[in-house]
Design a protein around this motif. Structure first.
Motif, PDB file in Angstrom:
ATOM      1  N   VAL A 171       5.703 -23.554  -7.379  1.00 40.25           N
ATOM      2  CA  VAL A 171       6.270 -25.037  -7.638  1.00 40.25           C
ATOM      3  C   VAL A 171       7.141 -24.728  -6.371  1.00 40.25           C
ATOM      4  CG1 VAL A 171       7.659 -26.640  -8.166  1.00 40.25           C
ATOM      5  CG2 VAL A 171       5.821 -25.680  -9.568  1.00 40.25           C
ATOM      6  N   LEU A 172       7.943 -23.566  -5.807  1.00 39.37           N
ATOM      7  CA  LEU A 172       9.075 -22.848  -4.914  1.00 39.37           C
ATOM      8  C   LEU A 172       7.609 -23.107  -3.824  1.00 39.37           C
ATOM      9  CD1 LEU A 172      11.929 -21.303  -6.962  1.00 39.37           C
ATOM     10  CD2 LEU A 172      11.834 -24.301  -5.744  1.00 39.37           C
ATOM     11  N   ARG A 173       7.127 -22.231  -3.536  1.00 34.83           N
ATOM     12  CA  ARG A 173       6.154 -22.291  -2.437  1.00 34.83           C
ATOM     13  C   ARG A 173       5.339 -23.586  -1.848  1.00 34.83           C
ATOM     14  NH1 ARG A 173       4.601 -15.594  -4.821  1.00 34.83           N
ATOM     15  NH2 ARG A 173       6.592 -15.244  -4.708  1.00 34.83           N
ATOM     16  N   PHE A 174       4.803 -24.198  -3.587  1.00 28.49           N
ATOM     17  CA  PHE A 174       4.185 -25.670  -2.402  1.00 28.49           C
ATOM     18  C   PHE A 174       4.490 -25.838  -2.030  1.00 28.49           C
ATOM     19  CE2 PHE A 174       1.994 -29.395  -3.350  1.00 28.49           C
ATOM     20  CZ  PHE A 174       0.834 -28.789  -3.005  1.00 28.49           C
ATOM     21  N   PHE A 175       6.231 -26.666  -1.871  1.00 32.59           N
ATOM     22  CA  PHE A 175       6.444 -27.274  -1.074  1.00 32.59           C
ATOM     23  C   PHE A 175       7.905 -26.879  -0.825  1.00 32.59           C
ATOM     24  CE2 PHE A 175       5.827 -29.146  -5.460  1.00 32.59           C
ATOM     25  CZ  PHE A 175       5.303 -30.584  -5.016  1.00 32.59           C
ATOM     26  N   ASP A 176       7.679 -25.612   0.706  1.00 33.75           N
ATOM     27  CA  ASP A 176       8.237 -25.020   1.319  1.00 33.75           C
ATOM     28  C   ASP A 176       8.641 -25.637   2.826  1.00 33.75           C
ATOM     29  OD1 ASP A 176      10.196 -23.329   2.445  1.00 33.75           O
ATOM     30  OD2 ASP A 176       8.580 -21.553   2.073  1.00 33.75           O
ATOM     31  N   GLU A 177       9.456 -26.209   2.984  1.00 34.38           N
ATOM     32  CA  GLU A 177       9.101 -27.108   3.669  1.00 34.38           C
ATOM     33  C   GLU A 177       8.851 -25.929   5.540  1.00 34.38           C
ATOM     34  OE1 GLU A 177      12.772 -29.343   4.467  1.00 34.38           O
ATOM     35  OE2 GLU A 177      11.520 -30.841   3.068  1.00 34.38           O
ATOM     36  N   SER A 178       9.584 -24.541   5.430  1.00 34.24           N
ATOM     37  CA  SER A 178       9.465 -24.025   6.270  1.00 34.24           C
ATOM     38  C   SER A 178       8.011 -23.310   7.005  1.00 34.24           C
ATOM     39  CB  SER A 178      10.597 -22.832   6.166  1.00 34.24           C
ATOM     40  OG  SER A 178      10.167 -22.216   4.830  1.00 34.24           O
ATOM     41  N   VAL A 179       6.877 -23.385   5.380  1.00 35.76           N
ATOM     42  CA  VAL A 179       5.793 -23.016   5.678  1.00 35.76           C
ATOM     43  C   VAL A 179       4.937 -24.419   6.579  1.00 35.76           C
ATOM     44  CG1 VAL A 179       3.842 -22.506   4.770  1.00 35.76           C
ATOM     45  CG2 VAL A 179       6.058 -21.430   4.178  1.00 35.76           C
ATOM     46  N   PRO A 180       4.117 -24.352   7.537  1.00 36.49           N
ATOM     47  CA  PRO A 180       2.986 -25.344   8.090  1.00 36.49           C
ATOM     48  C   PRO A 180       2.070 -26.121   6.736  1.00 36.49           C
ATOM     49  CG  PRO A 180       3.041 -23.615   9.518  1.00 36.49           C
ATOM     50  CD  PRO A 180       3.667 -23.028   8.312  1.00 36.49           C
ATOM     51  N   ASP A 181       2.036 -27.185   7.042  1.00 35.45           N
ATOM     52  CA  ASP A 181       1.748 -27.769   6.485  1.00 35.45           C
ATOM     53  C   ASP A 181      -0.226 -27.135   6.206  1.00 35.45           C
ATOM     54  OD1 ASP A 181       3.513 -29.288   5.980  1.00 35.45           O
ATOM     55  OD2 ASP A 181       2.741 -31.139   7.078  1.00 35.45           O
ATOM     56  N   VAL A 182      -0.310 -27.101   7.574  1.00 34.16           N
ATOM     57  CA  VAL A 182      -1.929 -26.657   7.403  1.00 34.16           C
ATOM     58  C   VAL A 182      -2.223 -24.939   6.837  1.00 34.16           C
ATOM     59  CG1 VAL A 182      -2.364 -27.329   9.605  1.00 34.16           C
ATOM     60  CG2 VAL A 182      -1.224 -25.382   9.841  1.00 34.16           C
ATOM     61  N   VAL A 183      -1.000 -24.553   6.535  1.00 36.99           N
ATOM     62  CA  VAL A 183      -1.382 -23.436   5.484  1.00 36.99           C
ATOM     63  C   VAL A 183      -1.657 -23.488   4.079  1.00 36.99           C
ATOM     64  CG1 VAL A 183      -0.274 -21.343   5.025  1.00 36.99           C
ATOM     65  CG2 VAL A 183       0.148 -21.693   6.909  1.00 36.99           C
ATOM     66  N   PRO A 184      -2.798 -23.011   3.177  1.00 39.75           N
ATOM     67  CA  PRO A 184      -2.832 -22.997   2.621  1.00 39.75           C
ATOM     68  C   PRO A 184      -1.999 -22.965   1.489  1.00 39.75           C
ATOM     69  CG  PRO A 184      -4.333 -21.832   3.061  1.00 39.75           C
ATOM     70  CD  PRO A 184      -3.541 -22.061   4.214  1.00 39.75           C
ATOM     71  N   ARG A 185      -2.342 -23.468   0.260  1.00 44.23           N
ATOM     72  CA  ARG A 185      -0.645 -22.963  -1.140  1.00 44.23           C
ATOM     73  C   ARG A 185      -1.696 -22.823  -1.895  1.00 44.23           C
ATOM     74  NH1 ARG A 185       1.424 -26.284   2.641  1.00 44.23           N
ATOM     75  NH2 ARG A 185       3.751 -25.880   3.470  1.00 44.23           N
ATOM     76  N   TRP A 186      -1.187 -21.445  -2.884  1.00 43.52           N
ATOM     77  CA  TRP A 186      -0.940 -21.238  -3.941  1.00 43.52           C
ATOM     78  C   TRP A 186      -1.015 -22.919  -5.247  1.00 43.52           C
ATOM     79  CZ3 TRP A 186      -5.278 -17.735  -4.605  1.00 43.52           C
ATOM     80  CH2 TRP A 186      -4.975 -16.517  -4.346  1.00 43.52           C
ATOM     81  N   GLU A 187      -2.191 -22.707  -6.162  1.00 45.29           N
ATOM     82  CA  GLU A 187      -2.189 -23.757  -6.932  1.00 45.29           C
ATOM     83  C   GLU A 187      -1.936 -23.087  -8.630  1.00 45.29           C
ATOM     84  OE1 GLU A 187      -4.335 -26.941  -6.419  1.00 45.29           O
ATOM     85  OE2 GLU A 187      -3.926 -27.412  -4.125  1.00 45.29           O
ATOM     86  N   PHE A 188      -1.745 -24.132  -9.636  1.00 50.42           N
ATOM     87  CA  PHE A 188      -1.490 -23.652 -11.194  1.00 50.42           C
ATOM     88  C   PHE A 188      -3.750 -22.783 -11.199  1.00 50.42           C
ATOM     89  CE2 PHE A 188       2.737 -25.748 -11.934  1.00 50.42           C
ATOM     90  CZ  PHE A 188       3.382 -25.096 -11.309  1.00 50.42           C
ATOM     91  N   GLY A 189      -3.422 -22.571 -11.890  1.00 55.37           N
ATOM     92  CA  GLY A 189      -4.291 -21.831 -12.398  1.00 55.37           C
ATOM     93  C   GLY A 189      -4.654 -21.815 -14.260  1.00 55.37           C
ATOM     94  N   GLN A 190      -5.664 -21.979 -14.919  1.00 55.88           N
ATOM     95  CA  GLN A 190      -5.797 -22.462 -16.231  1.00 55.88           C
ATOM     96  C   GLN A 190      -5.110 -21.108 -17.019  1.00 55.88           C
ATOM     97  OE1 GLN A 190     -10.542 -22.298 -16.807  1.00 55.88           O
ATOM     98  NE2 GLN A 190     -10.361 -24.078 -16.130  1.00 55.88           N
ATOM     99  N   ALA A 191      -4.720 -20.283 -16.696  1.00 48.72           N
ATOM    100  CA  ALA A 191      -4.464 -19.275 -17.388  1.00 48.72           C
ATOM    101  C   ALA A 191      -2.803 -19.018 -18.103  1.00 48.72           C
ATOM    102  CB  ALA A 191      -4.136 -17.823 -16.876  1.00 48.72           C
TER     103      ALA A 191
END
Length: 222
Positions: A146-166
């Motif tokens: 969650v912290l890395r997904f909403f990190d404002e220092s990373v450009p929006d075009v960079v893909p982000r990891w999301e939750f998996g089923q595990a």
């Protein structure tokens, strides 16, 4: 034996076995984190505790295991260690809880009943500990995601990891562990020190006959 205590024991054992299977599935799954990009819509990536995988559009899965444990990111290394510890603790809890169930063996008295209660109490505490221990790696990985997904220092075009089923499987396993441990501990508290009734012994016909039925006694009345 109170039927309610037997129900609590069986439910606690059922939930503990289900929790162990869920935690094993969580540990082996490669879908702890998922990643999909707009540049390559035909491929998606999966991150697990033992390796990374690439899923293509046709359903082809290609996985590559990690080279070394020390080279892993700290969160993945911690999650792997804690999940293995959770599996070991849960297995020990089940191993203690099964002999403590009163339906497994017939008890011969109050002392055996106390020993069963002690085994079941230890199993319940270990299952509860496994549930709390399993919450730590799953929640920690989810928190960092969650912290890395909403990190404002990373450009929006960079893909982000999301939750998996595990992650959801891990939360379910921890909840089942906690419920199982609570049920086993509650059954120990509700259990009274009442010895189990023993069946009356029946004399064998092939053994020593009673004096009333012996042949010598019968000849005296003739």
């Amino acid at each position: 034996m109170d039927p309610a205590v037997c129900v609590l024991e069986l439910l606690g054992l059922f939930f503990s076995l289900s929790a162990w299977l869920f935690s094993l599935t969580t540990t082996l799954m490669s879908q702890w984190l998922t990643l999909s990009t707009a540049l390559l819509p035909t491929e998606s990536y999966e991150l697990g505790l033992w390796g990374t995988c690439v899923v293509q559009e046709l359903g082809i899965l290609e996985c590559r295991p990690y080279d070394s444990l020390l080279g892993l990111p700290p969160d993945i290394r911690l999650a792997r260690i804690l999940m293995c510890a959770t599996l070991a603790t849960g297995f020990m809890g089940i191993s203690f809880a099964i002999p403590g169930i009163n339906l497994v063996n017939s008890c011969k008295g109050t002392e055996t009943l106390r020993e069963k209660r002690m085994l079941k109490m230890v199993g319940g505490v270990l299952c509860f500990t496994a549930g709390v221990m399993g919450l730590v790696p799953v929640s920690y990985v989810a928190h960092l995601t969650v912290l890395r997904f909403f990190d404002e220092s990373v450009p929006d075009v960079v893909p982000r990891w999301e939750f998996g089923q595990a992650l959801f499987w891990g939360w379910t396993a921890s909840l089942l562990y906690i419920v199982a441990g609570s049920l086993l501990i509650t059954s120990c508290i509700c259990l009274q020190d009442v010895p189990c009734p023993l069946p009356e012994s029946v004399p064998l016909r092939g053994g020593h006959a009673s004096p009333e039925l012996s042949p010598r006694r019968r000849t005296e009345y003739v």
